[in-house]
Structure formats: structure tokens, C-alpha cells
Design an enzyme around this catalytic site. Structure first.
Site, PDB file in Angstrom:
ATOM      1  N   ASN A   1      -2.271   2.843   3.536  1.00 60.77           N
ATOM      2  CA  ASN A   1      -1.724   4.224   3.694  1.00 60.77           C
ATOM      3  C   ASN A   1      -2.593   5.298   3.239  1.00 60.77           C
ATOM      4  O   ASN A   1      -2.510   6.524   3.559  1.00 60.77           O
ATOM      5  CB  ASN A   1      -0.371   4.417   3.333  1.00 60.77           C
TER       6      ASN A   1
ATOM      7  N   ASP B   1       6.822   1.110   2.020  1.00 62.38           N
ATOM      8  CA  ASP B   1       6.313   0.268   0.782  1.00 62.38           C
ATOM      9  C   ASP B   1       7.144   0.682  -0.385  1.00 62.38           C
ATOM     10  O   ASP B   1       7.660  -0.490  -1.209  1.00 62.38           O
ATOM     11  CB  ASP B   1       4.771   0.236   0.543  1.00 62.38           C
TER      12      ASP B   1
ATOM     13  N   ASP C   1       0.919  -1.251   0.145  1.00 63.42           N
ATOM     14  CA  ASP C   1       0.054  -0.024  -0.108  1.00 63.42           C
ATOM     15  C   ASP C   1       0.922   1.169  -0.015  1.00 63.42           C
ATOM     16  O   ASP C   1       0.821   2.112   0.844  1.00 63.42           O
ATOM     17  CB  ASP C   1      -0.994   0.008   1.122  1.00 63.42           C
TER      18      ASP C   1
ATOM     19  N   THR D   1       2.902  -6.062   2.879  1.00 63.33           N
ATOM     20  CA  THR D   1       3.225  -4.995   3.613  1.00 63.33           C
ATOM     21  C   THR D   1       2.022  -3.515   3.955  1.00 63.33           C
ATOM     22  O   THR D   1       2.429  -2.788   4.278  1.00 63.33           O
ATOM     23  CB  THR D   1       4.557  -4.275   2.917  1.00 63.33           C
TER      24      THR D   1
ATOM     25  N   HIS E   1       9.652   0.152   8.122  1.00 63.54           N
ATOM     26  CA  HIS E   1       9.260  -1.071   8.505  1.00 63.54           C
ATOM     27  C   HIS E   1       8.973  -2.220   7.276  1.00 63.54           C
ATOM     28  O   HIS E   1       9.711  -3.330   7.414  1.00 63.54           O
ATOM     29  CB  HIS E   1       7.739  -0.976   8.768  1.00 63.54           C
ATOM     30  N   ASP E   2       8.537  -1.626   6.238  1.00 68.47           N
ATOM     31  CA  ASP E   2       8.241  -2.945   5.057  1.00 68.47           C
ATOM     32  C   ASP E   2       9.239  -3.526   4.520  1.00 68.47           C
ATOM     33  O   ASP E   2       8.969  -4.837   4.259  1.00 68.47           O
ATOM     34  CB  ASP E   2       7.228  -2.313   4.151  1.00 68.47           C
TER      35      ASP E   2
ATOM     36  N   PHE F   1      -0.835  -0.096  12.635  1.00 69.77           N
ATOM     37  CA  PHE F   1      -1.606   0.254  11.399  1.00 69.77           C
ATOM     38  C   PHE F   1      -2.090  -0.638  10.529  1.00 69.77           C
ATOM     39  O   PHE F   1      -3.203  -0.756  10.238  1.00 69.77           O
ATOM     40  CB  PHE F   1      -0.746   1.217  10.611  1.00 69.77           C
ATOM     41  N   ASN F   2      -1.023  -1.679   9.814  1.00 68.09           N
ATOM     42  CA  ASN F   2      -1.597  -2.602   8.975  1.00 68.09           C
ATOM     43  C   ASN F   2      -2.896  -3.489   9.474  1.00 68.09           C
ATOM     44  O   ASN F   2      -3.636  -3.836   8.696  1.00 68.09           O
ATOM     45  CB  ASN F   2      -0.635  -3.526   8.444  1.00 68.09           C
TER      46      ASN F   2
END
Ligand code: BDR
Ligand code: CA
Length: 309
Positions: free
Chosen positions: A38, A14, A9, A123, A238-239, A164-165
């Protein structure tokens, strides 16, 4: 070569995950699919196409997926990724077009015709992947592992208890975690420490190529948003940890636990409830990240950006 599908996303981190995947010789990318998270689905799809255009990758199939979670309203993250989902620098207009089929159908067709098992990297919110698993009973046999960025044992970022995800689509996360497919969960506990400092970002900028200039501008925006929101010292990437793990599983250490997803709590919806002490006696269902080789990770990412300059 490890065959992968990347469902994302984009989103700044990402975007870096896409670049790292494309730069990795050990990965065969069968397709990139997008989901709302996102930002709205139209924007995350556009951002994936722009990212691939930036790095000159014109042959990877791209398909757009769900623009809302399984239940409830979509929650987006403009405070972290901006109104475009990728604020901070101008990306080129896309020179590639998305496929005319839905992400879920694309993943299903691609997996069914693959001659070996495929690793699915996710992700963003897990909506596309959950629907895929609901749609096709045979699909599980075609998936080697699902590597997700999502959840945490201790940390949170969208509510005091949720990442979040997972928060965007907890029902979908529950379906994935309960699927019986091997899952690796890259958590916030590790990814919040995967910080690209302003100095690291300046180092990328100083490469001074066509990709590094854009990526450093984007990461600067992402870093500033994270400094403002969380008091971090830069941009938590993160991703791309999921992709780095697909390339080299030794880059993170994991521990196997049982994870449930809270879908009902008034304050805790979207929490990943990780049974660290095995008190539930339930079977384990996810490898959970516990540490990351940060120096190696930074080299991998900087090297990937450099490769496309
Ligand atoms: C996750 O949420 C999104 O904002 C990032 O792209 C990442 O996938 C981190 O919680
Ligand atoms: Ca993401």
C-alpha cells in the site's frame, strides 16, 4: 490458542486486521511483519508500529521486510490509502521499536522454534512469504496454513483483471500457491462486499473512545477513497476477513479449487486464474472464499475496536 504470524502492509484495512488480531483471545500473535505494498516499506513498518502503539500493545515483536517485489518496480496505492499509507487521522508516534532482523529471518526463526504448527496470515503482497519458502526447505512443515487476502475469481481493483496484493508481486503469489502448504484465499469477490458504510463508521465514532475516534477517522478516509474510485457505499474491509477466519472458520464459506497466477499477460499480469469447473484437472491448491457472514463480521470488528477504547 492458535499461533499466528501476521504479515501486512498497513494500509487501513491491514490496520483493522492488526486490531482484530490483538483483540482476539483465541489467537497467540508470535509476531507482526511488514512488506511494501500500500505504501513503501518504511511507511508500512511505521504504520504497524503506530497501530500497536494506539492500542497499547507493546510486547508483540515487529520486523520489517522487503521494500520491493521479487521482480519489477513497486506499485503502491496512494489513491486508496493516502501518502502515509494511513491517511485520515493522526496516529500516535511509535512507542515501540522494530526488531533489528529482517522479517523473513524473524519468521523463519520463530517458526523453527515453535512447538506447534503456526498459521501465517498475509494481508499484503506475498514477497516476504515467498522468500521464506525459497530460503528454507524445512519451513513448510512448520506452517499449518497460509491465509491470504488476495486475488479474485471475478473482481479486480488495480487493473481490469487483477487484485492489488497479487498484482504487486505475482511471482511471489505463484510461489506461495504452488508450495503445497494449505492456502485459504480471501478474495475481492467477498471482500468488496464487506462494506463498512458511513453509518457503520459513525457508529464506531460514537463509541467516542481513544481508539474508536482514530479508527473512525481513518475509515472515513478509506471509505471516501473507495466511494470515489469504485462507487462503493463505504469502506471494504478486505484484510480483517483473514483474521476473522483464523478466529472462526465458519465466518466465510470456501470452495476448493486450483489457482494459477498469471505472470506474463500484457493485460492480465497478476490475475488469479481460478479453475472453477476443474477443466485443467490439476490438483486443487486453495480454499477460495465464496461468502461472508457480514453481520457477524461487523460485530467482531466493532467489538475489537471497543475493547481497546
Ligand atoms: C488489498 O489491497 C490493499 O490495498 C488492501 O490493504 C488489501 O490488502 C485489497 O485489494
Ligand atoms: Ca493489505
Amino acid at each position: 490458542m492458535k499461533k499466528i504470524i501476521l504479515d501486512c502492509d498497513p494500509g487501513h484495512d491491514d490496520m483493522v486486521a492488526i486490531i482484530l488480531a490483538c483483540a482476539s483471545d483465541g489467537l497467540d500473535i508470535l509476531g507482526i511483519t511488514t512488506v511494501a505494498g500500500n505504501q513503501t516499506g518504511d511507511k508500512t513498518l511505521l504504520n504497524a508500529l503506530k497501530t500497536l502503539t494506539l492500542i497499547g500493545e507493546k510486547n508483540i515483536p515487529v520486523a520489517g521486510g522487503f521494500d520491493r517485489p521479487l521482480t519489477g518496480k513497486l506499485v503502491t496505492a496512494p489513491h486508496i490509502h493516502g501518502l502515509s499509507g494511513l491517511d485520515g487521522a493522526d496516529l500516535p508516534d511509535p512507542e515501540i521499536k522494530p526488531l533489528k532482523i529482517h522479517a523473513v529471518d524473524f519468521i523463519e526463526l520463530t517458526l523453527m522454534k515453535a512447538d506447534e504448527k503456526v498459521t501465517v496470515i498475509a494481508t499484503g503482497p506475498l514477497t516476504n512469504i515467498a522468500v521464506l519458502l525459497l530460503k528454507s526447505a524445512q519451513i513448510k512443515e512448520k506452517i499449518e496454513r497460509i491465509i491470504i487476502m488476495g486475488g479474485a475469481v471475478y473482481e479486480s481493483n488495480i487493473t481490469p483483471s487483477a487484485e492489488f496484493n497479487i498484482y504487486v508481486d505475482p511471482e511471489a503469489a505463484g510461489i506461495v500457491l504452488n508450495s503445497g502448504i494449505p492456502v485459504t484465499m480471501v478474495t475481492l469477490d467477498v471482500s468488496n462486499k464487506a462494506i463498512f458504510t458511513l453509518e457503520d463508521i459513525d457508529n464506531i465514532k460514537s463509541l467516542n473512545g481513544k481508539v474508536s475516534r482514530v479508527v473512525s477517522g481513518l475509515l472515513r478516509f478509506f471509505a471516501e477513497a473507495n466511494i470515489k474510485s469504485f462507487g462503493f457505499e463505504g469502506a471494504p474491509l478486505h484484510d480483517p476477513i483473514t483474521v476473522a477466519y483464523a478466529v472462526d472458520p465458519d465466518i466465510i464459506e470456501t470452495e476448493l479449487y486450483h489457482v494459477d497466477i498469471e505472470t506474463k499477460g500484457e493485460y492480465t499480469r497478476g490475475k488469479t486464474v481460478v479453475d472453477v469447473y476443474g477443466v485443467t484437472k490439476k490438483n486443487t491448491n486453495a480454499e477460495i472464499s465464496v461468502s461472508l457472514d457480514l453481520a457477524r463480521y461487523k460485530d467482531l470488528i466493532t467489538g475489537a475496536v471497543k475493547k481497546f477504547d
